[in-house]
Design an enzyme around this catalytic site. Structure first.
Site, PDB file in Angstrom:
ATOM      1  N   ASP B   8      46.103  87.609  49.239  1.00  0.00           N
ATOM      2  CA  ASP B   8      44.866  88.298  48.868  1.00  0.00           C
ATOM      3  C   ASP B   8      44.606  87.951  47.413  1.00  0.00           C
ATOM      4  O   ASP B   8      45.205  88.515  46.501  1.00  0.00           O
ATOM      5  CB  ASP B   8      45.057  89.809  49.064  1.00  0.00           C
ATOM      6  CG  ASP B   8      43.926  90.618  48.452  1.00  0.00           C
ATOM      7  OD1 ASP B   8      42.878  90.015  48.123  1.00  0.00           O
ATOM      8  OD2 ASP B   8      44.096  91.844  48.299  1.00  0.00           O
ATOM      9  N   LYS B  70      37.440  85.140  39.777  1.00  0.00           N
ATOM     10  CA  LYS B  70      36.866  85.134  41.126  1.00  0.00           C
ATOM     11  C   LYS B  70      35.359  85.369  41.101  1.00  0.00           C
ATOM     12  O   LYS B  70      34.636  84.948  41.996  1.00  0.00           O
ATOM     13  CB  LYS B  70      37.552  86.234  41.922  1.00  0.00           C
ATOM     14  CG  LYS B  70      37.294  86.186  43.411  1.00  0.00           C
ATOM     15  CD  LYS B  70      38.087  87.294  44.056  1.00  0.00           C
ATOM     16  CE  LYS B  70      37.888  87.379  45.543  1.00  0.00           C
ATOM     17  NZ  LYS B  70      38.651  88.523  46.073  1.00  0.00           N
ATOM     18  N   GLU B 171      38.193  89.477  53.575  1.00  0.00           N
ATOM     19  CA  GLU B 171      39.089  90.565  53.167  1.00  0.00           C
ATOM     20  C   GLU B 171      39.008  91.792  54.067  1.00  0.00           C
ATOM     21  O   GLU B 171      40.043  92.279  54.523  1.00  0.00           O
ATOM     22  CB  GLU B 171      38.810  90.926  51.700  1.00  0.00           C
ATOM     23  CG  GLU B 171      39.399  89.883  50.769  1.00  0.00           C
ATOM     24  CD  GLU B 171      38.767  89.845  49.393  1.00  0.00           C
ATOM     25  OE1 GLU B 171      37.977  90.751  49.081  1.00  0.00           O
ATOM     26  OE2 GLU B 171      39.050  88.906  48.645  1.00  0.00           O
ATOM     27  N   ASP B 193      35.471  98.065  51.569  1.00  0.00           N
ATOM     28  CA  ASP B 193      36.343  97.357  50.632  1.00  0.00           C
ATOM     29  C   ASP B 193      35.656  97.232  49.279  1.00  0.00           C
ATOM     30  O   ASP B 193      34.788  96.395  49.073  1.00  0.00           O
ATOM     31  CB  ASP B 193      36.656  95.966  51.215  1.00  0.00           C
ATOM     32  CG  ASP B 193      37.544  95.135  50.295  1.00  0.00           C
ATOM     33  OD1 ASP B 193      37.881  95.607  49.192  1.00  0.00           O
ATOM     34  OD2 ASP B 193      37.904  94.011  50.679  1.00  0.00           O
TER      35      ASP B 193
END
Lengths: 794, 608
Positions: B8, B70, B171, B193
């Site tokens: 992850d 990211k 994810e 999430d």
């Protein structure tokens, strides 16, 4: 790892050296219980159970089942069960493909190959092996049982070569099936779609059945008539025989008794002397005719009843069919005709509904061609529906097959609703698509006048303008070899000016053709400073939709109908193989060979707008559209036609039909076949019916009992009116447009009651002079003569 | 069985997991932590730091510490998100040679994929240590709402780090896999999430047969914990300006301290209702004295500051439910993923929206990594009865006449899939068309991402609208998009496999891979040297300590003198070798050192 144990077959437990514990474990093993479950079931210590199982395995009495493998077999079984229409792997696929290299066993390969073939032709229910009434849960269950088997991840580590795209395609189709069937709305739409297809198939079947019923009815009528005639002929023969016997006896007795006696007066109980043979033949014919009419009447009655009950059930197309048959059998009955017309109208409205629904659905699916065909058909059923015309125009334009047609439909929509700006905008777009730029501009101006603020219209207009503008701009660009002008013309009049009338609009095109094509189309000339994908848009594709935003948000489901809709390079409108026409009998589609097509004159003519409802075959006569020119009426065998004889041997062609029916017709000299025993010449009809009739079991009362007279079926007009002459031609030539039996000169109108002998009037139950009117008249026009038809029309 | 890591790769933290004996397990890093900060720094000495050590020195080395890379991965220099990051990040973001984004650290520029690769390399290293065997395969997760370019950039990062990324998964999907793995349930669940940088919501259906089907997914790739921190920073900066008239944003180090403090305060407010933010000597006022920042932040104030961010999440949930054609009460379980979901305001909003308490059974920081490991294991082990049916988060299509985006594959379509549409030419005598493959949800083509393009030539000359071209889009199970175009009349066809561009060319990726490998060798060597050096230094220090004593004892004998001078020379050589960072030379001395050490010890311990 939880162990699952299964017993091996053919094990004699008596011979196994087992202790009590092992024996108990042995008894619990059933191939379903896992080891811990056996522990629970027996209550033994887990270790002793483990030992017992180990021992059983060692003794080859049981085996450990590979759960994963077991599951795989189960799912494969499911997949080869009901799903994919059942028996997967045995279908019609190219066996050579089994040799393609892949890390798969042959069985699996067969499953995949067969499934890949089947996804093309099975509907979603069949694909998942489901009944149409299943609920969402069952859809899911079926999908989840089958789909993983065809998911490429299942073979992630293997090299499955050419099978991978196949698996992916199968999976995608299964998923589409699942997604469609588990969404309420999508499923309803899909059901509707299937239902329509079914209905069409059913209607086709019905139409076929109707044709058969008609044939049967006619055969039945014939049979009864013949039977009746035979009975009479028989009676006559008997009498002749008796006469001859008597004559002979007299002769003999005369001889024996010396001078023959002068014949005395006939015994009172004797029938009158033998009739003139001609007269007798005619009498017989008339009797035959009558019997035939009677039989026809009862048939018609039953058809009418069926039709009414179908109407009551709301099955208008079915009813229309039945009524059509009834009318064919009994063409001159005005009330029947009226009723049939009414049903036909209802049927056509119902069909229009159907077509418009299908069309709208296809519109949503962006299957323009199909939508165009169906909506246009719907328009025929509802000529006053402006919106329908607009939609049809839109679809036709999008389909890109027939811009002119789109313009026509658009014009009609605007004609019907001249104040609707959207319709005008659509028309404008249709104009633009047909390269009628000036008309487009004018229409835009009008649309803007009507709705200067309507966003939707503005968007449409903007689209149209952009479309046309870009063309112009590009033309200029090429002329000047300069950058494309980015100025926008905001006022419609300005736009109109930019757009010279069509005659002059050749200029940009000329310019286009002058420019060296390679350069003109060179995609590698993005204007500097812009992202490369933002360059001249005209270089890109244009969706067949010119104005997608006027559509409801698309669901874009791909196509339901198996493979992507065929798009022949130059699709002729109404292309026979087109999926939209599934189930609709097609002109020129031999496999359909819908017999009832014979009943439609219009199917036999080249349509000015092909692809536009040529084959609503189950419509009753008079239902469909435009009529062919009368001059052509006499040509039932138009070359394009799916030769009527195929379906309707007995009446497709009058000449044949009558000949078969075994009697000659007056006025058709070539058919006058005296040798059959029916003379055409004038028969003293007056005397006839009263004589032979009642004895032969055609009681006069029978007729009124059937209820016709009350219903206003005028006795004088009903059976006798030229049934043979006029009824058949109508069939043979189809619904000769504008020639509905009711209003036709030469039918009932020409045989007024007054023409019947006065005796008739006194006997309202009985048709007077059955043969007279018909035969007498028929000489005056020939049914097969175009001139006559012409005249009739006039 | 081949091992596949589940990684992850988060905006703020990275977590790596593996399936061991059928049980997914998180692999702790060298410090024993289950997650590793997604931070990379280059020290003044040019040394690369990753994870906790990078985070620890972030304040003092703010300009050369990258966080939240990211948020930049796979983006174009011109995108508004990058513009935003350029103005707020404490490190330097520059434009790359292909309109991509690069990060300047010290005297070098790095692509974002390289920065992410450093993190991946780090986690790969400690996973290998943990497993005691080399690992090359991994499943890496990305936010569901990432587009293909961002996914490709992530894949590139894996490649640079020496990992074969066998699958990129979403994810929230991963979270659902971890949640449903081995549970044997039939349920419709929602995964909410909210991570450090991105927000995703996915609705899935889990079937007891081990099928996980995503029904709908949506999100925002620029909505996460960082934004919440940003609100607190804004609030602090604003307050400070009112108080002192100084803009703390001008000072990168102050900004980094603010960032740290904001994050800490935010986390604390999940447990308590009030906290103090105390940053002494935050900035020099320029008159020889320093200014201090000290403020109280209550949970209520925080909620107020971040009100609209939470509302945005809820709005996306609403939209997603609509896309899934589900009612709220049809959701049978809500799973919270990501550190931000610890925030009470977020939990309350979720509870309120879905009308049920979220599931407590999953660890918000670890569940995604665990799910990735589950998927990795399922892919390589056919006996695993688990199959994941994921969807495309964005629509795919082409650009048409008038810069319109014509959708071929709608969003939320289960992959693999294929769709086709017929198009026609827009100009008379057009002989070529350019097919621009795009991804996105806007009707305007220019607002969507360009994935690739190709040209179909040799069309028949005909008036516009007469030539029909069939365009087929295909997404295979690896998420690779293939597009083909065919002139239906001539059969002329062209196709491409759309390889989303991460902004890096193949050669660049290759070069970066080599660099990374070199670095690995270097770093391994340097680790080894450090180890040897420490050992040697320990000996040296010990020996030196004993030296006077030993000298006193053995100086009287020749043998002793000789031994002493020998020891001296050994020490000398060792020091030199250490100074030269010559690992081999140090190693050479090790035996002698150890011998000397033993001898000295013997002398010292002998009773006199």
């Amino acid at each position: 790892m939880v162990r699952l144990v299964r017993l091996l077959p053919n094990v004699d437990y008596k011979k196994l050296p087992l202790n009590r514990v092992e024996g108990a474990v042995f008894l619990k093993i059933d191939g379903k219980l896992t080891e811990p479950e056996i522990v629970t079931a027996t209550g033994f210590h887990p270790e002793s159970v483990t030992k017992a199982i180990d021992k059983l395995v060692e003794l080859k009495a049981a085996e450990i089942v590979d759960k994963a493998k077991d599951q795989l077999q189960k799912t494969t079984k499911a997949a080869s069960g009901l799903a994919f229409g059942g028996n997967l792997g045995s279908g019609d696929y190219d066996r050579r493909l089994l040799d393609e290299p892949a890390e798969l066993d042959a069985e699996k390969k067969a499953l995949i190959l067969d499934a890949a073939v089947r996804i093309e032709r099975l509907n979603f229910y069949e694909l998942l092996g489901l009944h149409r009434l299943v609920d969402k849960k069952e859809v899911k269950a079926a999908y989840y049982a089958i789909a993983p088997e065809f998911h490429p991840d299942k073979y992630f580590k293997r090299n499955i070569g050419a099978f991978k795209p196949k698996i992916e395609a199968i999976f995608a189709r299964l998923t589409l099936a699942h997604d469609t069937l588990s969404s309420k709305q999508k499923r309803a739409e899909y059901d509707e779609y299937l239902h329509t297809i079914d209905a069409n198939n059913r209607v086709n079947e019905q139409a076929g059945a109707a044709a058969r019923a008609l044939a049967n009815a006619q055969a039945e009528i014939e049979k009864q008539a013949r039977l009746a005639a035979d009975v009479e002929a028989d009676a006559k023969r008997q009498q002749d025989l008796a006469d001859r016997k008597r004559a002979l006896a007299a002769k003999l007795s005369g001889k024996l008794g010396g001078r023959p006696q002068a014949p005395g007066p006939a015994p009172t109980n004797q029938p009158p002397p033998t009739m003139d043979p001609k007269q007798a033949a005619e009498a017989l014919r008339v009797r035959y005719e009558y019997a035939k009419q009677q039989a026809a009447k009862s048939q018609v009655e039953s058809f009418v009843n069926t039709g009414r009950s179908l109407v009551a059930q709301g099955d208008f197309p079915g009813a229309a069919n039945v009524f059509r048959i009834a009318r064919t059998l009994m063409p001159d009955d005005p009330q029947l005709a009226a009723e049939a017309e009414a049903v036909a109208r209802q049927a056509s409205a119902a069909l229009a509904d159907n077509f418009s629904r299908i069309g709208e659905f296809e519109l949503q699916q962006e299957r323009w061609l199909e939508a165009s065909t169906n909506l246009t058909k719907a328009c025929n059923g509802r000529p006053e529906d402006a919106r329908l015309h607009e939609r049809a125009s839109f679809a036709t334009m999008k389909s890109g097959t027939n811009p002119r047609r789109a313009v026509e439909l658009g014009r009609r929509a605007v004609e019907l609703a001249p104040r609707n700006p959207t319709y005008r905008a659509t028309l404008a777009y249709a104009y633009a698509a047909a390269s009628l730029e000036s008309s487009a501009a004018a229409e835009i101006a009008r649309a803007l006048e009507l709705a200067p603020k309507d966003e939707k219209v503005l968007a449409l207009v903007q689209q149209t303008k952009e479309g046309v503008k870009i063309l112009l701009a590009e033309a200029r660009e090429r002329e000047k070899a300069g950058p494309a002008p980015a100025t926008s013309t905001s006022s419609p009049t300005n736009f109109a000016q930019m757009y010279p009338p069509t005659s002059a609009s050749a200029a940009p095109q000329a310019a286009a053709s002058q420019a060296p094509p390679a350069q003109a189309q060179s995609p590698s000339m993005p204007p500097a400073g812009r992202p490369s994908y933002a360059n001249v848009p005209a270089q890109h594709l244009q969706p067949q939709s010119l104005q997608p935003q006027s559509l409801p948000p698309q669901t874009a489901q791909g196509s339901w109908s198996s493979p992507p809709a065929p798009h022949p390079s130059n699709p002729p409108p109404g292309h026979p193989q087109h999926p939209s026409q599934q189930g609709y009998p097609q002109q020129g589609q031999p496999q359909h060979a819908q017999p009832q097509q014979a009943g439609f004159a219009q199917t036999s003519y080249p349509q000015p707008q092909p692809g536009y409802a040529p084959g609503i075959s189950y419509a009753p006569p008079g239902y469909s559209q435009s009529g062919p020119p009368p001059a052509q009426q006499g040509q039932p065998q138009h070359p394009q036609h799916g030769v009527p004889q195929q379906g309707y041997p007995q009446h497709g062609l009058p000449q044949q039909g009558y000949a078969q029916q075994g009697y000659a017709q007056q006025g058709v000299p070539q058919q006058g076949q005296p040798q059959q025993g029916y003379a055409q010449q004038g028969v003293p009809q007056q005397g006839y019916p009263q004589q032979g009739y009642p004895q032969q079991g055609y009681p006069q009362q029978g007729y009124p009992q059937q209820g016709y007279p009350q219903q206003g079926y005028p006795q004088q007009g009903y059976p006798q009116q030229g049934y043979p002459q006029q009824g058949y031609p109508q069939q043979g030539q189809g619904a000769a447009p504008g020639a509905p039996p009711t209003g036709q000169p030469g039918t009932s109108g020409e045989h007024p009651a007054g023409q019947a002998p006065p005796a008739d009037a006194s006997n309202p139950m009985w048709p007077a002079a059955p043969g007279a009117g018909a035969s007498g008249r028929s000489g005056s026009y020939s049914v097969v003569s175009p001139e006559a038809a012409d005249r009739k029309k006039r | 069985m081949e091992r596949v890591l589940g990684i992850d790769l988060g905006t703020t933290n990275t977590c790596v997991a593996i399936v061991e004996d059928g049980v997914p397990t998180v692999i702790p890093n060298r410090g024993g932590y289950k997650t590793t900060p997604s931070m990379v720094a280059i020290t003044e000495a040019g040394k690369r730091l990753v994870g906790h050590i990078a985070k620890r020195q972030a304040i003092t080395n703010a300009e050369n510490t990258v966080y939240a890379a990211k948020r930049l991965i796979g983006r174009k220099w011109t995108s508004p998100q990058v513009k935003n990051a350029v103005s707020t990040a404490s490190f330097k973001i520059v434009e790359g040679p292909h309109g991509d984004v690069r990060i300047a650290l010290r005297d070098k520029t790095y692509s974002v994929s390289e920065i992410s690769a450093m993190i991946l390399q780090e986690v790969k290293m400690f996973a290998e240590d943990y497993l005691n065997e080399p690992v090359t395969k991994a499943v890496v997760t990305v936010p569901a709402y990432f587009n293909d370019n961002q996914r490709q950039a992530t894949k590139d990062a894996g490649q640079i780090a020496g990992l074969d990324v066998i699958r990129i998964i979403n994810e929230p999907t991963a979270a659902a896999l971890a949640y449903g793995f081995g549970k044997n349930v039939d349920k419709v669940i929602a995964v909410f999430d909210l991570g450090g940088g991105t927000f995703d919501i996915s609705i899935l259906e889990i079937s007891s047969g081990g099928v996980f089907k995503v029904i709908a997914t949506a999100g925002d790739t620029f909505l996460g914990g960082e934004d919440f921190d940003g609100r607190i920073i804004d609030w602090l900066v604003e307050g400070f300006r009112e108080q002192h008239g100084v803009d703390l944003r001008q000072d990168r180090m102050a900004l980094q301290r603010l960032k740290d403090a904001a994050e800490k305060a935010k986390c604390e407010l999940s447990g308590v209702t009030e906290t103090e933010i105390n940053l002494p000597f935050i900035i020099s006022s320029g008159r020889n004295d320093a200014l201090h920042l000290q403020r109280q932040l209550t949970r209520a104030t925080l909620n107020q500051l971040c009100d609209d961010l939470v509302e945005r999440c809820v709005e996306i949930c609403r939209q997603t439910l609509e896309d899934a054609r589900l009612e709220r009460d049809e959701i049978e379980e809500v799973i919270l993923v990501g550190g931000m979901t610890r925030m009470p305001a977020v939990q309350d909003s979720v509870t309120k929206f879905f009308g049920r308490d979220p599931c407590k059974g999953v660890h918000p920081d670890e569940v995604v990594g665990l799910g990735a490991a589950v998927q990795g294991a399922a892919l390589v082990d056919e006996s695993k009865e688990m199959i994941l049916l994921d969807v495309t988060p964005h629509a795919l299509g082409i650009m048409t006449f008038g810069s319109k985006f014509e959708e071929l594959i709608p969003k939320n379509t289960t992959v693999p899939t294929s769709r086709s549409k017929i198009f026609t030419t827009s100009r008379d005598n057009q002989t070529a068309v350019k097919i621009l493959v795009m991804q996105g949800d806007s009707e305007k083509a220019t607002e969507n991402e360009l994935l690739g393009e190709f040209i179909l030539t040799g069309l028949r000359r005909a008036p516009k609208g007469q030539v029909e071209i069939e365009v087929v889009f295909e997404i295979n199970s690896d998420g690779i998009v293939s597009v083909s175009a065919k002139d239906l009349e001539t059969g002329q066809a062209q196709s491409i496999q759309v390889t989303a561009s991460s902004g890096l060319t193949k050669d660049e990726v290759k070069a970066m891979m080599d660099n990374a490998k070199d670095y690995l060798v270097e770093s391994r060597a340097s680790d080894e040297f450090e180890g040897t050096k420490q050992e040697a230094e320990k000996f040296v220090v010990d020996i030196e300590k004993m030296f006077p004593q030993v000298e006193a004892v053995v100086a009287s004998s020749d043998f002793g003198r000789e031994a002493i001078s020998k020891a001296k020379s050994i020490l000398q050589k060792t020091r030199e070798a250490i100074d030269k960072r010559d690992a081999a030379a140090v190693k050479e001395q090790m035996e002698a050192l150890s011998r000397t050490h033993r001898m000295f010890k013997g002398v010292v311990s002998r009773p006199h």
